[in-house]
Design a protein around this motif. Structure first.
Motif, short mmCIF file in Angstrom:
data_model
loop_
_atom_site.label_atom_id
_atom_site.label_comp_id
_atom_site.label_asym_id
_atom_site.label_seq_id
_atom_site.Cartn_x
_atom_site.Cartn_y
_atom_site.Cartn_z
N SER A 141 -19.65 57.07 -8.00
CA SER A 141 -18.57 57.98 -8.70
C SER A 141 -18.11 58.25 -9.68
CB SER A 141 -17.38 57.23 -7.51
OG SER A 141 -16.85 55.49 -8.37
N LEU A 142 -18.04 57.51 -10.70
CA LEU A 142 -18.28 57.62 -11.79
C LEU A 142 -18.13 59.41 -12.74
CD1 LEU A 142 -18.80 55.18 -14.78
CD2 LEU A 142 -16.78 55.95 -14.07
N PRO A 143 -18.97 60.77 -11.94
CA PRO A 143 -18.76 61.54 -13.02
C PRO A 143 -17.57 62.42 -11.99
CG PRO A 143 -20.83 60.58 -11.84
CD PRO A 143 -20.34 60.11 -11.75
N ASN A 144 -17.36 61.69 -10.35
CA ASN A 144 -16.14 62.54 -10.13
C ASN A 144 -14.81 62.55 -11.13
OD1 ASN A 144 -17.78 63.81 -7.90
ND2 ASN A 144 -17.10 61.89 -6.94
N ILE A 145 -15.16 60.94 -12.22
CA ILE A 145 -13.73 60.42 -12.66
C ILE A 145 -13.26 61.05 -13.93
CG2 ILE A 145 -12.28 58.50 -13.84
CD1 ILE A 145 -13.15 56.89 -11.17
N ILE A 146 -14.76 61.55 -14.49
CA ILE A 146 -15.17 62.05 -15.54
C ILE A 146 -15.19 63.09 -16.26
CG2 ILE A 146 -16.91 62.16 -17.87
CD1 ILE A 146 -18.27 59.54 -16.59
N VAL A 147 -15.31 64.48 -15.30
CA VAL A 147 -15.50 65.87 -15.26
C VAL A 147 -13.60 65.76 -15.51
CG1 VAL A 147 -15.16 66.75 -13.34
CG2 VAL A 147 -17.26 65.92 -14.24
N LEU A 148 -12.73 64.50 -14.27
CA LEU A 148 -11.00 65.19 -14.82
C LEU A 148 -10.31 64.87 -16.15
CD1 LEU A 148 -9.91 63.75 -11.13
CD2 LEU A 148 -10.54 66.70 -11.89
N THR A 149 -11.03 63.67 -17.12
CA THR A 149 -11.03 62.59 -18.04
C THR A 149 -11.09 63.54 -18.99
OG1 THR A 149 -12.58 60.88 -18.11
CG2 THR A 149 -11.00 60.55 -16.48
N VAL A 150 -13.02 64.13 -19.22
CA VAL A 150 -13.46 64.39 -20.26
C VAL A 150 -11.76 65.84 -21.13
CG1 VAL A 150 -14.99 66.49 -21.27
CG2 VAL A 150 -15.61 63.68 -20.14
N PRO A 151 -12.01 66.93 -20.35
CA PRO A 151 -10.27 67.84 -20.69
C PRO A 151 -8.95 67.53 -21.13
CG PRO A 151 -11.55 68.64 -18.66
CD PRO A 151 -11.20 67.42 -18.29
N MET A 152 -8.46 65.96 -20.43
CA MET A 152 -7.60 65.35 -20.45
C MET A 152 -7.34 64.92 -21.78
SD MET A 152 -5.89 64.46 -16.91
CE MET A 152 -7.02 62.77 -16.73
N SER A 153 -8.06 64.44 -21.95
CA SER A 153 -8.18 63.32 -23.65
C SER A 153 -9.04 64.12 -24.38
CB SER A 153 -9.57 62.48 -23.57
OG SER A 153 -10.76 62.99 -23.23
N LEU A 154 -9.54 65.73 -24.48
CA LEU A 154 -9.44 66.26 -25.59
C LEU A 154 -7.81 67.09 -25.79
CD1 LEU A 154 -11.43 68.28 -27.73
CD2 LEU A 154 -11.41 70.06 -25.19
#
Length: 139
Positions: free
Chosen positions: A56-69
């Motif tokens: 389930s990590l890919p679903n989460i990472i796809v969301l958090t990468v733009p927010m962290s940028l």
């Protein structure tokens, strides 16, 4: 790579990594509570639960990468502006385009990473996750 470019990239990298860890942890907490419920209801082994979490990590990472940028850029540029470093650079004759070039490069590289994650890793993870969930529900 010029000193100015390295300096601005270094200013963005730490807040971006911190934002990535923070946002991923916040979103992951909900998943952890759901998985804890599955452990209690179905008495699943820890290896299966960790595999569910891993898939389930890919679903989460796809969301958090733009927010962290966004978080990293806002913190870095805000700090540079608050310390009047951008004004100093402009006073030295450095163009605004030159100042923000590392921001654009970092954003483009993050876009490429997220594009890869969304088109390659996310479908693979979703397929494996659905197969594992179906296996859990049928057993």
């Amino acid at each position: 790579m010029k000193i100015l470019t390295r300096y601005i990239l270094k200013e963005m990298l730490a807040p971006t990594a911190l934002g990535f860890a923070f946002y991923t942890f916040i979103i992951l907490m909900r998943q952890l509570f759901d998985l804890a419920g599955m452990i209690i209801k179905r008495s699943l082994p820890a290896s299966t639960v960790l595999e569910l979490l891993w898939l389930s990590l890919p679903n989460i990472i796809v969301l958090t990468v733009p927010m962290s940028l966004l978080f990293g850029i806002l913190i870095a540029v805000g700090r540079l502006s608050a310390d009047s470093e951008i004004i100093s650079m402009r006073a030295l004759g450095i163009s605004t385009r030159m100042i923000y070039r590392p921001v654009f490069i970092f954003s483009f590289l993050t876009f490429l990473l997220n594009f890869y994650l969304m088109n390659v890793l996310l479908p693979w993870g979703n397929t494996r996750l659905q197969a594992l969930r179906a296996e859990i529900y049928t057993s």
